[in-house]
Design a protein around this motif. Sequence first.
Motif, mmCIF file in Angstrom:
data_model
loop_
_atom_site.group_PDB
_atom_site.id
_atom_site.type_symbol
_atom_site.label_atom_id
_atom_site.label_comp_id
_atom_site.label_asym_id
_atom_site.label_seq_id
_atom_site.Cartn_x
_atom_site.Cartn_y
_atom_site.Cartn_z
ATOM 1 N N ILE A 10 0.869 -1.183 0.000
ATOM 2 C CA ILE A 10 0.000 0.000 0.000
ATOM 3 C C ILE A 10 0.899 1.224 0.000
ATOM 4 O O ILE A 10 1.596 1.502 0.983
ATOM 5 C CB ILE A 10 -0.935 0.018 1.225
ATOM 6 C CG1 ILE A 10 -1.847 -1.213 1.206
ATOM 7 C CG2 ILE A 10 -1.774 1.293 1.225
ATOM 8 C CD1 ILE A 10 -2.835 -1.270 2.363
ATOM 9 N N GLU A 14 -2.236 5.521 -2.342
ATOM 10 C CA GLU A 14 -3.434 4.823 -1.871
ATOM 11 C C GLU A 14 -3.759 5.205 -0.436
ATOM 12 O O GLU A 14 -4.931 5.338 -0.057
ATOM 13 C CB GLU A 14 -3.282 3.304 -1.976
ATOM 14 C CG GLU A 14 -4.569 2.596 -1.561
ATOM 15 C CD GLU A 14 -4.518 1.080 -1.662
ATOM 16 O OE1 GLU A 14 -5.463 0.428 -1.164
ATOM 17 O OE2 GLU A 14 -3.536 0.555 -2.224
ATOM 18 N N ARG A 15 -2.754 5.401 0.403
ATOM 19 C CA ARG A 15 -3.022 5.796 1.790
ATOM 20 C C ARG A 15 -3.766 7.133 1.829
ATOM 21 O O ARG A 15 -4.695 7.325 2.622
ATOM 22 C CB ARG A 15 -1.707 5.904 2.582
ATOM 23 C CG ARG A 15 -0.985 4.587 2.761
ATOM 24 C CD ARG A 15 0.205 4.722 3.687
ATOM 25 N NE ARG A 15 -0.195 4.755 5.093
ATOM 26 C CZ ARG A 15 0.661 4.798 6.107
ATOM 27 N NH1 ARG A 15 1.969 4.847 5.867
ATOM 28 N NH2 ARG A 15 0.223 4.804 7.342
ATOM 29 N N ALA A 17 -5.690 8.311 -0.549
ATOM 30 C CA ALA A 17 -7.039 8.079 -1.056
ATOM 31 C C ALA A 17 -7.914 7.449 0.022
ATOM 32 O O ALA A 17 -9.094 7.809 0.183
ATOM 33 C CB ALA A 17 -6.988 7.179 -2.295
ATOM 34 N N ARG A 18 -7.369 6.509 0.775
ATOM 35 C CA ARG A 18 -8.117 5.881 1.855
ATOM 36 C C ARG A 18 -8.493 6.917 2.912
ATOM 37 O O ARG A 18 -9.616 6.925 3.435
ATOM 38 C CB ARG A 18 -7.267 4.764 2.487
ATOM 39 C CG ARG A 18 -7.004 3.591 1.556
ATOM 40 C CD ARG A 18 -5.784 2.801 2.014
ATOM 41 N NE ARG A 18 -6.056 2.032 3.223
ATOM 42 C CZ ARG A 18 -6.470 0.769 3.226
ATOM 43 N NH1 ARG A 18 -6.673 0.125 2.084
ATOM 44 N NH2 ARG A 18 -6.668 0.133 4.352
ATOM 45 N N PRO A 282 -8.691 -2.836 -1.321
ATOM 46 C CA PRO A 282 -7.903 -1.695 -1.816
ATOM 47 C C PRO A 282 -8.793 -0.617 -2.422
ATOM 48 O O PRO A 282 -9.907 -0.894 -2.886
ATOM 49 C CB PRO A 282 -6.998 -2.330 -2.867
ATOM 50 C CG PRO A 282 -7.747 -3.539 -3.337
ATOM 51 C CD PRO A 282 -8.474 -4.050 -2.121
ATOM 52 N N VAL A 283 -8.300 0.603 -2.397
ATOM 53 C CA VAL A 283 -8.984 1.716 -3.060
ATOM 54 C C VAL A 283 -8.405 1.807 -4.468
ATOM 55 O O VAL A 283 -7.220 2.092 -4.643
ATOM 56 C CB VAL A 283 -8.764 3.038 -2.302
ATOM 57 C CG1 VAL A 283 -9.381 4.196 -3.065
ATOM 58 C CG2 VAL A 283 -9.363 2.944 -0.903
ATOM 59 N N THR A 284 -9.225 1.547 -5.448
ATOM 60 C CA THR A 284 -8.744 1.539 -6.834
ATOM 61 C C THR A 284 -9.312 2.681 -7.659
ATOM 62 O O THR A 284 -8.656 3.176 -8.577
ATOM 63 C CB THR A 284 -9.103 0.204 -7.514
ATOM 64 O OG1 THR A 284 -10.521 -0.014 -7.405
ATOM 65 C CG2 THR A 284 -8.379 -0.962 -6.841
#
Length: 396
Positions: A10, A14-15, A17-18, A282-284
């Motif tokens: 990760i 992505e962090r 975005a999360r 996951p955030v895609t």
Amino acid sequence: MGGEDGRRHIGVAERRARLALRHRLAPSARAAAPEDVAASLVALHGSDPATVYLAVGARLAEPAGTVARTERALYEDRALVRMHGMRHTVWSFPTDLTAVVHASTSLTVAARERAGLLKDMAKAGAPDAAWLTEVEEATLAALARRGQATATELAADEPRLREQFAYAAGKSYEGVHTVSTRLLRVLGVEGKVVRGRPLGSWTSSQFRWALAPAHPELDAAEAQAELLRRWLATCGPATEADLKWWTGWRVTEVRRALAAIAAQAVSLDTGGTGYVVAGDQPVTAPVEPWAALLPALDPTAMGWRDRDWYLAPELRPHLFDYSGNVGPTVWWNGRVVGGWAQRADGEIVCRILDEQGVDREAKAAIESEAARLRTWLGEARVTPRFRTPVEKELSA
């Protein structure tokens, strides 16, 4: 995407975005009610009373009426409760978490606080534990009759609360404590009383006390596993250091809780091992651009011990006080880029400290958030309890 050792990876993108989605900061992720905000973040810092309201308002889709709606959740519906929790700090969190927080983080601190009070009283020649128990029982009975009360009001019902005793005689920090001050603090950590309505406005640090909502006694290890599971669902990935810092637990307790929930180890751009809950997705999909003005002690800014992935180290001297408390921060797309303050006339002023990626679109979005905050604050004026260099300069 997997790392070299086969673990899921990760990265910083992505962090961020999360964080935008799970912390209710992207416009599409904003919440409908204060209770939704608190549930999403697990807990809101409550050491500075204004933080709760400002943190909620920043995350509501419709921030109009933030103060009234948050007060209703705290003091009428009792959907939120303000009491001691992680790291011996005051928080506001969903009432259904009372038992979990109490068993997972407060019991050890409570035992230490009561022992310390009795030790200080004994050194000062004050009455013994039996006397203190009598005063405690009378205080709780008075609070039950009154519903909510200040320490002064409770002392009118139980005069022994006014008695004083010296502590740390001969030391540079010697002083005098009133029984009410120490006893009510102990009862708060023990989960017997909670903060009630403030005296004056919602920004006041003076408050009434109320009896804590009834809750079952949980097994400490099970409660720790549940608290860690909820927090990782919001803030994962997090390292052991992050978890130890946020909870205030020993590293052995952190590892036991990670094993209990079968947390998944992941690799991080910043190095080391992070953890997410089992089954974490996951955030895609891309997250829309977003800006936010978050208050001092906001749970997002204070959520991790290792903050380099969202806060450049060179910004810290400007945005934190000497004790490590973060002040008001300006965010753009998952990064802290500056600070803000409110002036005496109500104007919200911002200062960008990190220009990287802060283009015309970003500045327009930040200005829009400042106007949004100014509108719902109305006539209220907010000065953080813990002042930071940039906030002091901007508010002058």
